[in-house]
Design a protein around this motif. Sequence first.
Motif, PDB file in Angstrom:
ATOM      1  N   LEU A 195       0.832  -1.199   0.000  1.00  2.74           N
ATOM      2  CA  LEU A 195       0.000   0.000   0.000  1.00  2.74           C
ATOM      3  C   LEU A 195       0.869   1.253   0.000  1.00  2.74           C
ATOM      4  O   LEU A 195       0.627   2.192  -0.763  1.00  2.74           O
ATOM      5  N   GLU A 196       1.902   1.268   0.834  1.00  4.36           N
ATOM      6  CA  GLU A 196       2.806   2.417   0.883  1.00  4.36           C
ATOM      7  C   GLU A 196       3.541   2.608  -0.443  1.00  4.36           C
ATOM      8  O   GLU A 196       3.707   3.738  -0.905  1.00  4.36           O
ATOM      9  N   GLN A 197       3.970   1.508  -1.066  1.00  5.11           N
ATOM     10  CA  GLN A 197       4.638   1.591  -2.363  1.00  5.11           C
ATOM     11  C   GLN A 197       3.689   2.137  -3.425  1.00  5.11           C
ATOM     12  O   GLN A 197       4.081   2.941  -4.268  1.00  5.11           O
ATOM     13  N   ARG A 198       2.435   1.693  -3.382  1.00  7.64           N
ATOM     14  CA  ARG A 198       1.443   2.176  -4.341  1.00  7.64           C
ATOM     15  C   ARG A 198       1.197   3.661  -4.175  1.00  7.64           C
ATOM     16  O   ARG A 198       1.129   4.412  -5.149  1.00  7.64           O
ATOM     17  N   GLN A 199       1.099   4.116  -2.932  1.00  9.92           N
ATOM     18  CA  GLN A 199       0.857   5.530  -2.678  1.00  9.92           C
ATOM     19  C   GLN A 199       2.058   6.386  -3.080  1.00  9.92           C
ATOM     20  O   GLN A 199       1.887   7.489  -3.583  1.00  9.92           O
ATOM     21  N   ALA A 200       3.254   5.866  -2.873  1.00  9.41           N
ATOM     22  CA  ALA A 200       4.465   6.623  -3.191  1.00  9.41           C
ATOM     23  C   ALA A 200       4.732   6.686  -4.693  1.00  9.41           C
ATOM     24  O   ALA A 200       5.164   7.716  -5.213  1.00  9.41           O
TER      25      ALA A 200
END
Length: 66
Positions: free
Chosen positions: A47-52
């Motif tokens: 999720l963090e990778q997708r948001q970044a």
Amino acid sequence: MSIAASNTSMRVPAGFRNLLEGLAREVLREQPTDVVAFAAQYFQKLLEQRQASGIDPVAWGAMLED
């Protein structure tokens, strides 16, 4: 209370298989003692990778499945 059988067929959402295969691969690689906590951390990291990055691994996996 029982539910009568129906003719409804359920479909796996696009990208879901790829997403679960990624989780399974990491579980086998890491051999965590708490698989549920590991899965939560794995999905949080995705999720963090997708948001970044703005790149959705589920959408990418769905493209690979086609």
